[in-house]
Write a protein that holds these residues in place. Structure first.
Motif, PDB file in Angstrom:
ATOM      1  N   GLU A  82       0.850  -1.195   0.000  1.00 56.30           N
ATOM      2  CA  GLU A  82       0.000   0.000   0.000  1.00 56.30           C
ATOM      3  C   GLU A  82       0.879   1.235   0.000  1.00 56.30           C
ATOM      4  OE1 GLU A  82      -3.420   0.342   2.759  1.00 56.30           O
ATOM      5  OE2 GLU A  82      -2.545  -1.479   3.618  1.00 56.30           O
ATOM      6  N   GLY A  84       0.163   5.139   0.916  1.00 60.02           N
ATOM      7  CA  GLY A  84      -0.925   5.954   1.444  1.00 60.02           C
ATOM      8  C   GLY A  84      -0.421   7.149   2.228  1.00 60.02           C
ATOM      9  N   PRO A  90      -3.836   7.331  -3.400  1.00 62.73           N
ATOM     10  CA  PRO A  90      -3.382   6.154  -2.659  1.00 62.73           C
ATOM     11  C   PRO A  90      -3.392   4.926  -3.575  1.00 62.73           C
ATOM     12  CG  PRO A  90      -5.099   7.318  -1.453  1.00 62.73           C
ATOM     13  CD  PRO A  90      -5.065   7.914  -2.821  1.00 62.73           C
ATOM     14  N   GLU A 225       4.012   5.169   3.720  1.00 59.27           N
ATOM     15  CA  GLU A 225       3.073   6.187   4.162  1.00 59.27           C
ATOM     16  C   GLU A 225       3.768   7.535   4.243  1.00 59.27           C
ATOM     17  OE1 GLU A 225       0.230   4.673   7.102  1.00 59.27           O
ATOM     18  OE2 GLU A 225       0.768   6.450   8.282  1.00 59.27           O
TER      19      GLU A 225
END
Ligand SMILES: Nc1nc2c(c(=O)[nH]1)N[C@H]1C(S)=C(S)[C@@H](COP(=O)(O)O)O[C@H]1N2
Ligand SMILES: [Mo]
Length: 375
Positions: A82, A84, A90, A225
């Motif tokens: 991921e 994000g 995202p 992130e």
């Protein structure tokens, strides 16, 4: 006869070399008198045995392993990365999607920042060819928002931590400033020396951050992130902190800095002989290497010969060096090495304030001295 500064005449038994490996016929190893003590840490395994150092690339089965919690078994087909936090778009990517992206190979010498911080801790370093896809285009696709200042990389592994009496189970994580994280050399990597990453080395995906200590190379990577503060977890702001006592005019101050970029270092790896003629082998890394010097006992610093093999040079890889030591006198000797980088900086001596004033074991890049006995 002087050839390039090394005294090599017809009478000497060790042939002049352009590449350190393979060994010459009849070369015998002389063991060090001061081998590292037995490992004291079960979370560090397969440390490199410098006496057996015989290749520029460290084979996967000889490449050290370091972890803090455990090595998770991850199902590649279910693994998702991921991206994000403070990004415009995202993203979630399967391993199949990641592996379809443009491939890049990079040779990088990865060193644990604790290497040589203890007498028993030696050989926490290795050189491998890493294959993956550059991180930068992905970050560009995701679009880092202007308020983002740090990029945090989370591993799948987690374990118990107590922070101000609070017991939690955080995941392993490290971060880099947006500037450092958008360096085009960073790779999302799935292959090591042409083989899929092993479970221990981060299967199915890890970050490879050339120029950074091992700790920044997050294994079992599952989340990236972008954040607007700095990540100050155990691996950035508590455990991996170098404490130094430093002088500021007439005052002593203490500095605490997060362990990050690799530092210039060299290591005398092994000594061999053919008859009375010895050869000292070593490696130098942590910055582009201009020269390596070797000192035997209290003698002058002598310029080592850098391995000239073009195939065995790469900007983020260690450089192998040798110093011929013809007619080595019998008895006990010390051997020290120091690296000089292309900016002219010298690997610090053990009594340099940078090393002598260092209170924690991280970033032990001081000059290493080994002992040997010529029989
Ligand atoms: N997820 C995760 N990544 C991690 C670690 C870890 O414990 N968990 N250890 C780090 C440390 S301290 C080092 S030195 C390197 C070691 O990489 P290697 O085991 O492939 O040699 O991985 C780094 N990446
Ligand atoms: Mo490490």
């Amino acid at each position: 006869v002087l050839l390039g500064g090394t005294a090599i005449a017809g009478g000497l038994t060790l042939p002049r070399i352009a590449a350190a490996f393979p060994a010459s016929k009849g070369e015998e190893l002389i063991h060090w008198l001061d081998p590292p003590g037995p490992y004291e840490d079960p979370t560090l395994t397969t440390l490199l045995n410098w006496e057996l150092f015989d290749s520029w690339i460290t084979p996967n089965e000889k490449f050290f392993v370091a972890f803090h919690y455990d090595a998770p078994a991850i199902d590649e087909s279910a693994h998702v990365l991921e991206i994000g936090g403070l990004v415009s778009k995202p993203m979630r990517m399967t391993m199949e999607q990641i592996k379809k992206r443009p491939k890049k190979e990079l040779i990088f010498t990865l060193e644990c920042s604790g290497n040589d911080g203890f007498q028993w801790f030696s050989g926490g370093v290795g050189n491998a060819k890493w294959t993956g896809t550059p991180l930068l285009p992905l970050l560009k696709e995701a679009g880092i928002k202007p308020e983002g200042i740090d990029v945090a990389f989370y591993g799948h592994d987690r374990g118990p931590e107590t922070i101000h009496d609070v017991k939690v189970q955080p995941n392993f994580a490290r971060s880099m400033s947006v500037k450092d994280a958008t360096d085009p050399n960073l790779l999302l990597c799935w292959e090591m020396n042409g083989a899929p990453l092993s479970k221990e080395h981060g299967f199915p995906l890890r970050l490879i951050a050339p120029g950074w200590y091992g700790i920044a190379n997050v294994k079992w990577l599952e989340r990236i992130e972008v954040i607007d503060t700095r990540l100050m977890n155990r691996f950035m702001g508590r455990d991996y902190v170098t404490l130094r006592e430093e002088k500021r005019s007439d005052k002593t101050v203490f500095t605490e800095s997060s362990v990050g970029r690799q530092r210039l270092k060299s290591q005398p790896a092994k000594v061999t002989r053919i008859g009375d003629d010895c050869r000292i082998y070593g490696a130098a890394w942590g910055a582009p290497i201009k020269a390596v010097e070797v000192r035997i006992d209290q003698g002058p610093w002598q310029t080592a010969q850098l391995d000239q093999s073009k195939k065995e040079q790469s900007p983020f890889a260690w450089r192998i060096w040798t110093l011929d030591w013809p007619k080595a006198p019998k008895g006990e000797h010390t051997i020290a090495s120091r690296a000089i980088d292309t900016k002219g900086r010298l690997q610090p001596a053990m009594d340099d304030p940078l090393i002598a004033g260092k209170k924690t074991y991280w970033e032990s890049n001081g000059q290493i001295t080994r002992k040997i006995k010529i029989a």
